[in-house]
Design a protein around this motif. Structure first.
Motif, short mmCIF file in Angstrom:
data_model
loop_
_atom_site.label_atom_id
_atom_site.label_comp_id
_atom_site.label_asym_id
_atom_site.label_seq_id
_atom_site.Cartn_x
_atom_site.Cartn_y
_atom_site.Cartn_z
N ALA A 136 12.37 26.84 -8.33
CA ALA A 136 12.19 28.26 -9.47
C ALA A 136 13.54 28.49 -10.17
N GLY A 137 14.49 27.33 -10.60
CA GLY A 137 15.56 27.50 -11.60
C GLY A 137 16.85 28.59 -11.08
N ARG A 138 16.41 28.37 -9.82
CA ARG A 138 17.25 29.71 -9.10
C ARG A 138 18.30 28.77 -8.63
N PRO A 139 19.40 27.91 -9.10
CA PRO A 139 20.13 26.66 -7.92
C PRO A 139 21.32 27.43 -7.39
N GLY A 140 21.70 28.65 -7.09
CA GLY A 140 22.17 29.96 -6.66
C GLY A 140 21.65 30.38 -5.68
#
Length: 432
Positions: free
Chosen positions: A189-193
């Motif tokens: 999802a492109g949310r590495p955090g």
């Protein structure tokens, strides 16, 4: 279909139910598209959570849905279904875990798998699913080796477990596998955090899945002599419930630390429906909080006297007198013939059908049937799918476990007392 998260459709509401079905159908179609029709038998409720989490974190775009053609499981209706990397990751995870389940049945010699030729064929299917899952996982950047390693370590962990062994040592391989799958949704999802909090949520979800499966199977395992983690480690029901409640609380805290574009469905499934899964497994009516169960069962309203409803007043529920006076309300006879209800030949009297005299006695209930073997379960699953019972029936019997299941599209009218969801638990202010 199998899994611990089985939401009731009326609690989802129309909007969330449509989303949930989109992910369920998306997982099924991803399996068919990449691996053929037979692979659809590994579709499961827990696997679709991977797809739900991926979409919940991603920025909205036009590529997350497509219109699928008519399907018998939807009553030959078209539908908007989930697609993309989330559904494919869910398919890869489902294939590898289903492969592990097949191997477990082979090792236990369940049903027809006790026959050597069938066991050889089942192992071949399991190997093919492992390879298929690895291919799809590689396509979305996920190494399924962590899942395979967890499955292989599980047998060794169970062999070393005994009385006094921590139950968490037994659930660790499952926790590791689910943590990796949940964390990779953040990458897709492109949310590495989000990777760290979702890994923690996945770890605790794996613990719950293993634990609740052990609780539900404990009686059947004892009857068949199969290995069960609760029995092997000597874990009490109270301790198992405490671990389950702690895991649910940890999942809720982890979800607070993750950022979602639209996390309502993911939150409902993981923060609320998991609580109902715990209650279902432990046979309680509370909302997943042990202190509420204890308060209710332990005497907030006073300990029960003489049974669950208290002791009846002396002389019967109406006191010492007969509400109809001293006479028989039927005037000495039964208006339906055969004598008064309590007298000779009456429906509950000597000679009547109740078995209190010359009448036929009630027959004892037959024992519940055991689990089906893998291939027999597959045959039943195909029959359920072809007759649309999985989707449209109010209830049906699980193809492998024989447990009572709800059709995923049925209009449940149960009085859950929790339609506001958050009204019964103070975990959040989500407003669902």
């Amino acid at each position: 279909m199998f899994g611990i998260v089985r939401p009731c459709s009326h609690r989802l509401g129309e909007g969330l139910k449509t989303q949930w079905m989109a992910h369920l159908c998306g997982l099924c179609l991803a399996l068919r598209g990449d691996h053929g029709q037979f692979a659809r038998v590994v579709t499961n409720y827990d696997g679709l959570i991977i797809s739900v989490l991926t979409e919940a974190q991603a920025e909205r775009s036009t590529g997350w849905r497509r219109t699928a053609g008519p399907c018998p499981l939807r009553g030959m209706r078209t539908a908007s279904v989930a697609q993309g990397e989330g559904a494919r990751l869910a398919a890869a995870v489902s294939l590898v875990l289903a492969s592990a389940k097949v191997r477990d049945h082979v090792v236990d010699g369940d049903g027809i798998l006790a026959r050597r030729p069938v066991a050889v064929a089942a192992r071949r299917v399991a190997r093919n699913w492992d390879k298929a899952g690895a291919r799809t996982g590689a396509d979305v950047g996920f190494d399924t080796a962590v899942l395979v390693d967890a499955v292989e370590r599980q047998a060794g962990v169970e062999a070393l477990a005994g009385p006094g062994t921590s139950l968490l040592a037994v659930t660790e391989p499952t926790e590791t596998a689910t943590a990796a799958a949940f964390a990779h949704t953040a990458v897709l999802a492109g949310r590495p955090g989000n990777a760290a909090p979702l890994a923690e949520a996945g770890r605790l979800f794996g613990r719950l899945a293993h634990l609740l499966d052990a609780v539900e199977d404990k009686a059947a395992d004892a009857a068949s002599g199969a290995w069960n983690p609760l029995t092997a480690t000597g874990t009490s029901p109270a301790e198992a419930r405490r671990l389950a409640d702690d895991a649910l609380h940890g999942i809720r805290l982890a979800l607070r630390d993750a950022e979602f574009t639209d996390g309502k469905l993911a939150h409902l499934l993981l923060a609320h429906e998991l609580g109902r899964s715990i209650d279902r497994a432990f046979g309680t009516d509370a909302c997943g909080h042990a202190h509420e169960v204890t308060a209710h069962q332990g005497g907030s309203f006073g300990p029960p006297q003489g049974g669950g409803y208290g002791a009846p007043p002396q002389g019967g529920p109406y006191g010492g007198g007969n509400p109809y006076g001293d006479g028989n309300p039927y005037g000495g006879g039964n208006p339906y013939g055969g004598g008064a209800p309590g007298g000779p030949d009456g429906p509950v009297g000597p000679g009547g059908p109740g078995g209190f005299g010359g009448g036929p006695a009630f027959e004892p209930q037959p024992p519940k049937p055991g689990k089906r073997g893998f291939w027999a379960g597959c045959a039943v699953a195909i029959g359920l799918c072809c007759t649309c019972k999985v989707c449209c029936a109010d209830h049906y019997e699980g193809p492998w476990s024989r447990k009572k299941r709800e059709g995923c599209c049925n209009n449940c009218d149960c009085d859950c007392g929790c339609c506001g969801i958050c009204e019964c638990c103070s975990c959040c202010d989500c407003g669902l």
